[in-house]
Motif scaffolding. Structure first.
Motif, PDB file in Angstrom:
ATOM      1  N   THR A 129      36.509  34.261  43.746  1.00 22.23           N
ATOM      2  CA  THR A 129      35.733  33.242  43.030  1.00 22.23           C
ATOM      3  C   THR A 129      36.202  33.094  41.593  1.00 22.23           C
ATOM      4  O   THR A 129      36.766  34.028  41.018  1.00 22.23           O
ATOM      5  CB  THR A 129      34.228  33.584  43.043  1.00 22.23           C
ATOM      6  OG1 THR A 129      33.511  32.554  42.371  1.00 22.23           O
ATOM      7  CG2 THR A 129      33.956  34.916  42.360  1.00 22.23           C
ATOM      8  N   ASP A 130      35.973  31.898  41.055  1.00 22.29           N
ATOM      9  CA  ASP A 130      36.234  31.661  39.632  1.00 22.29           C
ATOM     10  C   ASP A 130      34.975  31.896  38.795  1.00 22.29           C
ATOM     11  O   ASP A 130      35.034  31.863  37.575  1.00 22.29           O
ATOM     12  CB  ASP A 130      36.706  30.215  39.406  1.00 22.29           C
ATOM     13  CG  ASP A 130      38.087  29.966  40.000  1.00 22.29           C
ATOM     14  OD1 ASP A 130      38.865  30.928  40.147  1.00 22.29           O
ATOM     15  OD2 ASP A 130      38.380  28.800  40.324  1.00 22.29           O
ATOM     16  N   GLU A 131      33.837  32.081  39.471  1.00 21.19           N
ATOM     17  CA  GLU A 131      32.563  32.274  38.783  1.00 21.19           C
ATOM     18  C   GLU A 131      32.438  33.726  38.313  1.00 21.19           C
ATOM     19  O   GLU A 131      32.637  34.653  39.101  1.00 21.19           O
ATOM     20  CB  GLU A 131      31.384  31.955  39.711  1.00 21.19           C
ATOM     21  CG  GLU A 131      31.296  30.501  40.089  1.00 21.19           C
ATOM     22  CD  GLU A 131      31.029  29.601  38.893  1.00 21.19           C
ATOM     23  OE1 GLU A 131      30.170  29.954  38.061  1.00 21.19           O
ATOM     24  OE2 GLU A 131      31.684  28.549  38.795  1.00 21.19           O
ATOM     25  N   PRO A 132      32.098  33.940  37.042  1.00 19.37           N
ATOM     26  CA  PRO A 132      31.924  35.315  36.573  1.00 19.37           C
ATOM     27  C   PRO A 132      30.666  35.960  37.151  1.00 19.37           C
ATOM     28  O   PRO A 132      29.690  35.284  37.459  1.00 19.37           O
ATOM     29  CB  PRO A 132      31.804  35.167  35.052  1.00 19.37           C
ATOM     30  CG  PRO A 132      31.346  33.763  34.833  1.00 19.37           C
ATOM     31  CD  PRO A 132      31.885  32.961  35.984  1.00 19.37           C
ATOM     32  N   ASP A 133      30.718  37.263  37.324  1.00 19.04           N
ATOM     33  CA  ASP A 133      29.556  38.067  37.726  1.00 19.04           C
ATOM     34  C   ASP A 133      29.356  39.094  36.619  1.00 19.04           C
ATOM     35  O   ASP A 133      29.883  40.204  36.681  1.00 19.04           O
ATOM     36  CB  ASP A 133      29.809  38.743  39.072  1.00 19.04           C
ATOM     37  CG  ASP A 133      28.651  39.627  39.508  1.00 19.04           C
ATOM     38  OD1 ASP A 133      27.522  39.446  38.990  1.00 19.04           O
ATOM     39  OD2 ASP A 133      28.883  40.517  40.347  1.00 19.04           O
ATOM     40  N   ARG A 152      32.299  41.581  36.881  1.00 18.37           N
ATOM     41  CA  ARG A 152      32.538  42.333  38.119  1.00 18.37           C
ATOM     42  C   ARG A 152      33.110  41.463  39.236  1.00 18.37           C
ATOM     43  O   ARG A 152      33.337  41.949  40.335  1.00 18.37           O
ATOM     44  CB  ARG A 152      31.237  42.957  38.618  1.00 18.37           C
ATOM     45  CG  ARG A 152      30.606  43.915  37.636  1.00 18.37           C
ATOM     46  CD  ARG A 152      29.380  44.551  38.217  1.00 18.37           C
ATOM     47  NE  ARG A 152      28.323  43.563  38.402  1.00 18.37           N
ATOM     48  CZ  ARG A 152      27.066  43.845  38.697  1.00 18.37           C
ATOM     49  NH1 ARG A 152      26.701  45.093  38.856  1.00 18.37           N
ATOM     50  NH2 ARG A 152      26.164  42.903  38.832  1.00 18.37           N
ATOM     51  N   SER A 153      33.337  40.167  38.980  1.00 14.47           N
ATOM     52  CA  SER A 153      33.786  39.281  40.064  1.00 14.47           C
ATOM     53  C   SER A 153      35.241  39.567  40.446  1.00 14.47           C
ATOM     54  O   SER A 153      36.023  40.073  39.648  1.00 14.47           O
ATOM     55  CB  SER A 153      33.631  37.818  39.655  1.00 14.47           C
ATOM     56  OG  SER A 153      34.493  37.515  38.586  1.00 14.47           O
ATOM     57  N   ASP A 154      35.567  39.222  41.675  1.00 17.94           N
ATOM     58  CA  ASP A 154      36.927  39.353  42.183  1.00 17.94           C
ATOM     59  C   ASP A 154      37.622  38.007  41.995  1.00 17.94           C
ATOM     60  O   ASP A 154      37.246  37.027  42.639  1.00 17.94           O
ATOM     61  CB  ASP A 154      36.883  39.742  43.659  1.00 17.94           C
ATOM     62  CG  ASP A 154      38.264  39.927  44.262  1.00 17.94           C
ATOM     63  OD1 ASP A 154      39.272  39.503  43.658  1.00 17.94           O
ATOM     64  OD2 ASP A 154      38.331  40.506  45.368  1.00 17.94           O
ATOM     65  N   PRO A 155      38.640  37.923  41.125  1.00 15.11           N
ATOM     66  CA  PRO A 155      39.305  36.636  40.874  1.00 15.11           C
ATOM     67  C   PRO A 155      39.999  36.060  42.108  1.00 15.11           C
ATOM     68  O   PRO A 155      40.312  34.883  42.151  1.00 15.11           O
ATOM     69  CB  PRO A 155      40.310  36.952  39.763  1.00 15.11           C
ATOM     70  CG  PRO A 155      40.466  38.428  39.773  1.00 15.11           C
ATOM     71  CD  PRO A 155      39.221  39.010  40.358  1.00 15.11           C
ATOM     72  N   ASN A 156      40.228  36.884  43.129  1.00 20.15           N
ATOM     73  CA  ASN A 156      40.820  36.392  44.369  1.00 20.15           C
ATOM     74  C   ASN A 156      39.794  35.689  45.252  1.00 20.15           C
ATOM     75  O   ASN A 156      40.155  35.017  46.209  1.00 20.15           O
ATOM     76  CB  ASN A 156      41.449  37.549  45.155  1.00 20.15           C
ATOM     77  CG  ASN A 156      42.585  38.183  44.399  1.00 20.15           C
ATOM     78  OD1 ASN A 156      43.397  37.496  43.776  1.00 20.15           O
ATOM     79  ND2 ASN A 156      42.632  39.508  44.407  1.00 20.15           N
TER      80      ASN A 156
END
Length: 133
Positions: A95-99, A89-93
């Motif tokens: 963070t690089d950390e996955p959610d 669900r992370s926003d690549p714009n």
């Protein structure tokens, strides 16, 4: 009723026990076989009779299954056979950390994987995309 699995950590009265196996005995009822760490540092294997009237068991930590933590595109199955898809669900714009969240086949809401592990264990990794994809 909690289904215990090998590697779970439970508190029985004042002892912390690592579960080796859970047994359903037709005569004795539910039994946990585990290892307790004693005050002197030694380890002692023993059994806990879960259906005894004076037995109080508290789940301290759930064992994590092989393949944990989940990755995007994983497919997991819980103890009831329900299928869970792992999504990022992370926003690549931002963070690089996955959610990572688990989305069950019965609705579109995402659930915290740790919470699914607590309530649906044991979980089994059914499919994982290889890292090259």
């Amino acid at each position: 009723m909690i289904e215990y699995q090998p590697g779970d950590i439970v508190r029985v009265t004042h002892h912390i026990i690592e579960v080796l196996r859970a047994v359903d005995d037709p005569k004795l009822g539910r039994i946990l076989v585990g290892v307790a760490r004693m005050k002197d540092g030694s380890r002692r294997e023993g059994s806990v009779f879960l259906d005894a009237p004076d037995t109080v068991v508290e789940l301290v930590a759930r064992a994590t299954p092989g393949g944990w933590p989940p990755r995007q595109k994983d497919l997991w199955r819980d103890r009831t056979g329900e299928v869970w898809f792992a999504i990022d669900r992370s926003d690549p714009n931002v963070t690089d950390e996955p959610d990572i969240a688990f989305v069950p086949s019965f609705d579109a809401d995402g659930y915290d994987p740790g919470r699914v592990l607590e309530t649906g264990a044991p979980l089994i990794l059914v499919h994982r995309e290889d890292d090259a994809s």
